[in-house]
Design an enzyme around this catalytic site. Structure first.
Site, PDB file in Angstrom:
ATOM      1  N   GLU A 198      45.270  42.313  36.152  1.00  0.00           N
ATOM      2  CA  GLU A 198      44.278  42.170  35.079  1.00  0.00           C
ATOM      3  C   GLU A 198      44.909  41.537  33.835  1.00  0.00           C
ATOM      4  OE1 GLU A 198      41.298  42.649  35.775  1.00  0.00           O
ATOM      5  OE2 GLU A 198      41.283  44.076  37.424  1.00  0.00           O
TER       6      GLU A 198
ATOM      7  N   ASN B 156      44.079  37.820  32.392  1.00  0.00           N
ATOM      8  CA  ASN B 156      43.602  37.638  31.013  1.00  0.00           C
ATOM      9  C   ASN B 156      44.404  36.553  30.293  1.00  0.00           C
ATOM     10  OD1 ASN B 156      41.554  39.494  31.034  1.00  0.00           O
ATOM     11  ND2 ASN B 156      42.600  41.015  29.749  1.00  0.00           N
TER      12      ASN B 156
ATOM     13  N   ARG C  63      32.873  36.478  35.653  1.00  0.00           N
ATOM     14  CA  ARG C  63      33.842  37.460  35.164  1.00  0.00           C
ATOM     15  C   ARG C  63      33.109  38.758  34.816  1.00  0.00           C
ATOM     16  NH1 ARG C  63      38.149  36.562  36.964  1.00  0.00           N
ATOM     17  NH2 ARG C  63      38.904  38.104  35.530  1.00  0.00           N
TER      18      ARG C  63
END
Lengths: 138, 112
Positions: A45, A49, A103
């Site tokens: 994650e 990002n 997303r």
């Protein structure tokens, strides 16, 4: 304290590399399979990002540092990208800046679900540092 | 190893075989590919087959949710099969378990 540092190019294929390297490093803490998977998800994650938001899918370097001290694992993921103006808002579940709808906006929620502690420091135009901690083998 | 999706049509159902690692990198082409398939065929059910999937993060959740929105907007359905313990945990935390029915095997998921 044991420490490992690496720099990777901001490319989506390096998301898997970051997960795998983290898994190998943390294996010295003798984690359960679930702890291993939890950390891999959180790392994925944070790096995703950096690739998507931090560097806007353009060029850049992602700096990772892993630390193991007794049973405590610390993962730091830093980018020198666009930064986040409102960290609190960015961390709200389902918040996303992505217009495509692909997303989920759950990146930070997943990091928080799978790690004991998640800290985000960011400055617009300067980049973002995500620090995550988890006690292994409880 | 190339990790891509493969698609299988079964009547009006589209089975999407998911890769071993369901992350942002591997999901990049899915929207384009499924949009094309949905535009050219009459599909009222998508079955996501997780049999091969060992890793999944929130990128996978995004993909599932978007397909779910697309299908339900036209009265269609989305079903899941081949879900292992790890993937189930991710689906639960991602809030997917409430939205999409999970089946023991592929055939049951196709039939509904």
């Amino acid at each position: 304290m044991e420490r490992f540092r690496m720099e990777i190019e901001s490319l989506s294929k390096n998301e898997e590399l970051a997960r795998v390297v983290t898994a190998v490093f943390m294996s010295r803490l003798d984690p359960t399979l679930e702890e291993m998977d939890d950390v891999k998800t959180a790392v994925s994650e944070a790096v995703t990002n950096a690739v998507i938001h931090g560097y806007q899918e353009g060029e850049g370097i992602i700096y990772m540092e892993l630390q193991a001290e007794e049973r405590q694992l610390t993962v730091m993921v830093r980018d020198l990208g666009v930064g986040i103006a409102d960290v609190k808002r960015a961390m709200e579940p389902m918040y996303t800046t992505d217009p495509s709808g692909e997303r989920s906006g759950m990146g930070f929620s997943f990091m928080e679900a799978f790690m004991d502690q998640v800290q985000v420091e960011s400055e617009p135009g300067r980049g973002t540092l995500v620090t995550m901690r988890k006690k292994i083998g409880r | 190893m190339q990790q891509t999706f493969s698609y299988e049509a079964r009547g009006q159902a589209l089975i999407i075989h998911l890769p071993k690692e369901l992350d942002h990198h591997n999901c990049r082409n899915l929207k384009y590919e499924t949009d094309l398939l949905l535009a050219e065929n009459y599909i009222n059910r998508i079955v996501f087959d997780f049999s091969r999937t060992e890793f999944m993060d929130s990128s996978g959740i995004g993909v599932l949710l978007n397909r779910y929105k697309q299908m339900t907007a036209n009265g269609g359905e989305v079903a899941l099969c081949g879900v292992n313990t790890r993937v189930r945990r991710i689906l639960t935390i991602g809030g997917i378990s409430r939205l999409m029915e999970q089946y023991e095997n592929r055939e049951a998921a196709v039939t509904g």
